[in-house]
Design a protein around this motif. Sequence first.
Motif, PDB file in Angstrom:
ATOM      1  N   ASP A   1       0.826  -1.212   0.000  1.00  0.00           N
ATOM      2  CA  ASP A   1       0.000   0.000   0.000  1.00  0.00           C
ATOM      3  C   ASP A   1       0.862   1.265   0.000  1.00  0.00           C
ATOM      4  OD1 ASP A   1       0.971  -0.253   2.574  1.00  0.00           O
ATOM      5  OD2 ASP A   1      -0.862   0.439   3.542  1.00  0.00           O
ATOM      6  N   LEU A   2       2.034   1.194  -0.624  1.00  0.00           N
ATOM      7  CA  LEU A   2       2.924   2.349  -0.669  1.00  0.00           C
ATOM      8  C   LEU A   2       2.220   3.554  -1.287  1.00  0.00           C
ATOM      9  CD1 LEU A   2       5.727   3.647  -0.357  1.00  0.00           C
ATOM     10  CD2 LEU A   2       6.330   2.699  -2.610  1.00  0.00           C
ATOM     11  N   TYR A   3       1.482   3.325  -2.369  1.00  0.00           N
ATOM     12  CA  TYR A   3       0.777   4.441  -3.021  1.00  0.00           C
ATOM     13  C   TYR A   3      -0.189   5.112  -2.050  1.00  0.00           C
ATOM     14  CZ  TYR A   3      -2.273   6.972  -6.258  1.00  0.00           C
ATOM     15  OH  TYR A   3      -2.999   7.952  -6.892  1.00  0.00           O
ATOM     16  N   SER A   4      -0.961   4.310  -1.327  1.00  0.00           N
ATOM     17  CA  SER A   4      -1.942   4.869  -0.392  1.00  0.00           C
ATOM     18  C   SER A   4      -1.268   5.622   0.740  1.00  0.00           C
ATOM     19  CB  SER A   4      -2.826   3.751   0.177  1.00  0.00           C
ATOM     20  OG  SER A   4      -3.531   3.094  -0.853  1.00  0.00           O
ATOM     21  N   GLN A   5      -0.163   5.085   1.248  1.00  0.00           N
ATOM     22  CA  GLN A   5       0.545   5.745   2.341  1.00  0.00           C
ATOM     23  C   GLN A   5       1.090   7.104   1.895  1.00  0.00           C
ATOM     24  OE1 GLN A   5       0.646   4.871   5.431  1.00  0.00           O
ATOM     25  NE2 GLN A   5      -0.113   2.790   5.344  1.00  0.00           N
ATOM     26  N   LEU A   6       1.655   7.165   0.697  1.00  0.00           N
ATOM     27  CA  LEU A   6       2.159   8.439   0.194  1.00  0.00           C
ATOM     28  C   LEU A   6       1.020   9.410  -0.099  1.00  0.00           C
ATOM     29  CD1 LEU A   6       4.940   7.176  -2.272  1.00  0.00           C
ATOM     30  CD2 LEU A   6       5.286   8.205  -0.022  1.00  0.00           C
ATOM     31  N   ALA A   7      -0.047   8.902  -0.706  1.00  0.00           N
ATOM     32  CA  ALA A   7      -1.172   9.766  -1.075  1.00  0.00           C
ATOM     33  C   ALA A   7      -1.835  10.377   0.148  1.00  0.00           C
ATOM     34  CB  ALA A   7      -2.194   8.974  -1.896  1.00  0.00           C
ATOM     35  N   ARG A   8      -1.937   9.630   1.245  1.00  0.00           N
ATOM     36  CA  ARG A   8      -2.560  10.164   2.463  1.00  0.00           C
ATOM     37  C   ARG A   8      -1.814  11.387   2.960  1.00  0.00           C
ATOM     38  NH1 ARG A   8      -3.025   5.628   6.864  1.00  0.00           N
ATOM     39  NH2 ARG A   8      -3.688   7.434   8.090  1.00  0.00           N
ATOM     40  N   ARG A   9      -0.521  11.433   2.741  1.00  0.00           N
ATOM     41  CA  ARG A   9       0.264  12.597   3.188  1.00  0.00           C
ATOM     42  C   ARG A   9       0.199  13.730   2.165  1.00  0.00           C
ATOM     43  NH1 ARG A   9       0.517   7.609   5.573  1.00  0.00           N
ATOM     44  NH2 ARG A   9       0.842   8.051   7.792  1.00  0.00           N
ATOM     45  N   TYR A  10       0.397  13.419   0.906  1.00  0.00           N
ATOM     46  CA  TYR A  10       0.400  14.466  -0.109  1.00  0.00           C
ATOM     47  C   TYR A  10      -0.965  15.145  -0.257  1.00  0.00           C
ATOM     48  CZ  TYR A  10       5.096  13.426  -1.860  1.00  0.00           C
ATOM     49  OH  TYR A  10       6.466  13.280  -1.981  1.00  0.00           O
ATOM     50  N   GLU A  11      -2.038  14.401  -0.034  1.00  0.00           N
ATOM     51  CA  GLU A  11      -3.370  14.979  -0.195  1.00  0.00           C
ATOM     52  C   GLU A  11      -3.730  15.968   0.909  1.00  0.00           C
ATOM     53  OE1 GLU A  11      -5.305  14.936  -2.710  1.00  0.00           O
ATOM     54  OE2 GLU A  11      -4.056  13.560  -3.851  1.00  0.00           O
ATOM     55  N   LYS A  12      -2.840  16.157   1.870  1.00  0.00           N
ATOM     56  CA  LYS A  12      -3.048  17.201   2.872  1.00  0.00           C
ATOM     57  C   LYS A  12      -2.863  18.587   2.267  1.00  0.00           C
ATOM     58  CE  LYS A  12      -3.464  14.454   6.554  1.00  0.00           C
ATOM     59  NZ  LYS A  12      -4.594  14.455   7.501  1.00  0.00           N
ATOM     60  N   ALA A  13      -2.243  18.672   1.107  1.00  0.00           N
ATOM     61  CA  ALA A  13      -2.099  19.960   0.436  1.00  0.00           C
ATOM     62  C   ALA A  13      -3.473  20.470   0.048  1.00  0.00           C
ATOM     63  CB  ALA A  13      -1.212  19.814  -0.798  1.00  0.00           C
TER      64      ALA A  13
END
Length: 459
Positions: free
Chosen positions: A282-294
């Motif tokens: 779930d690397l994509y999901s883990q990264l997306a959860r952080r980047y989508e805070k923008a």
Amino acid sequence: MTQLLVRYSRILEIIGDIVKVHVPTPEGDEVSEIGYGDLALIENTLDPDQPPYMAQVIRIDRDEVSLQLFSGTKGLSTRAGVRFLGHPMQVTFSPNILGRSFSGAGRPIDGGPSLSEEAKIEIDGPTVNPVRRVLASRMIRTDVPMIDIFNCLVESQKIPIFSVAGEPYNRLLAQIGAHADADIVVFGGMGLIFDDYHFFRQAFEEAGVLARTVMFVHQGSDPVVEGLLVPDMALAVAERFAVEEGKRVLVLLTDMTAYADALKEVGISMEHVPSNRGYIGDLYSQLARRYEKACDYKGAGSVTILSVTTMPGDDVTHPVPDNTGYITEGQFYLHEGVIDPFGSLSRLKQHVIGKVTREDHSQIMNTMVRFYAAARDAEQKQAMSFDLTEYDERLLRFGQLFHDRFMDIRVSMPLEQALDLCWQTLAECFEPRELLMKESLVSKYFPKQRASVDFGTGA
């Protein structure tokens, strides 16, 4: 701080920094009073004087709970007692954190006064409702010409700096943080050596922006799990400043590949089935959860995320940059000490170029890149010993000036000054009719007196 006073003393096993605990439940039901991400204290009964170990719940399987220890399991006994605190990791939030530096566990590391009495907020909350988001329309100036002219950084944007080990990406990140026109800068460092941390802090202090900067730093010698907490703490603080105080917040993160490697290490300890090159599935999901805070919040401030993503072996198909590219809105490609105009892209720049910037911005951007591409072709002709025309010689001159005046990351100037320098550079190499630009813009901005070229300084 509310604590669950029930103690569970049956530790099943200790593997690396992972502790598996049996939590008694009625008839083997699922554990209900403990949540994923909650904190726990492990008290070593063999040494009552030893401070308790801090841990975080990373897995719940019916009546078995797995804990990731913050400080390692050295000296820990399976007879230790476990107490769950009933809440996830929290971080201090108040105006008093500005100018301060914290570890990956949220402890001050700058020698300043304790902030234990200040308010705490939980980290890693949900991303904002899309209805509350505003379409990006404002620019964050960085005074880096290759960004401000050619690939504008836009408020609420999430964009990485793709680079490789050994490149000066930390210098670039520090320069952006020092000159960006954001209200608050939140810095998150993962796997840094002390020299890197000191470099960033000194750069912010010398630029006079430390008083509006918050730093969360995980050093290479710190426990792995603290590196996983850094982005969440930085983004939680950034969100609060944006929503509650209406601030324009710029979040700087380095290095997200180190963050992904920490996820991989924890996944191996948990015996998860690895995915591409050993990374978690779930690397994509883990990264997306952080980047989508923008986000640009309606009626409030904004959070903009600029991160560093190193590419092992300069391989853009590596899982970390590959997944990052699907999530973010472009990238800055730092290669051989310069920002490459051909590898870089800002997908939101059209929202601000010519709208909140000068009228000639769009045309000058396209013209400069067009001539630089032609200069690269002329370099190929020269390398293969073809005869060069007088026009080719002028292209080569332009290419050298473009590299020295704009591509070097040490160059720093306001956008308007950089646009004027673009016109000056064009005037030194080409006639107005060769620019193929709007006549009205050429008449208004093309220098009336064309300066000479100094190849020694690029001036």
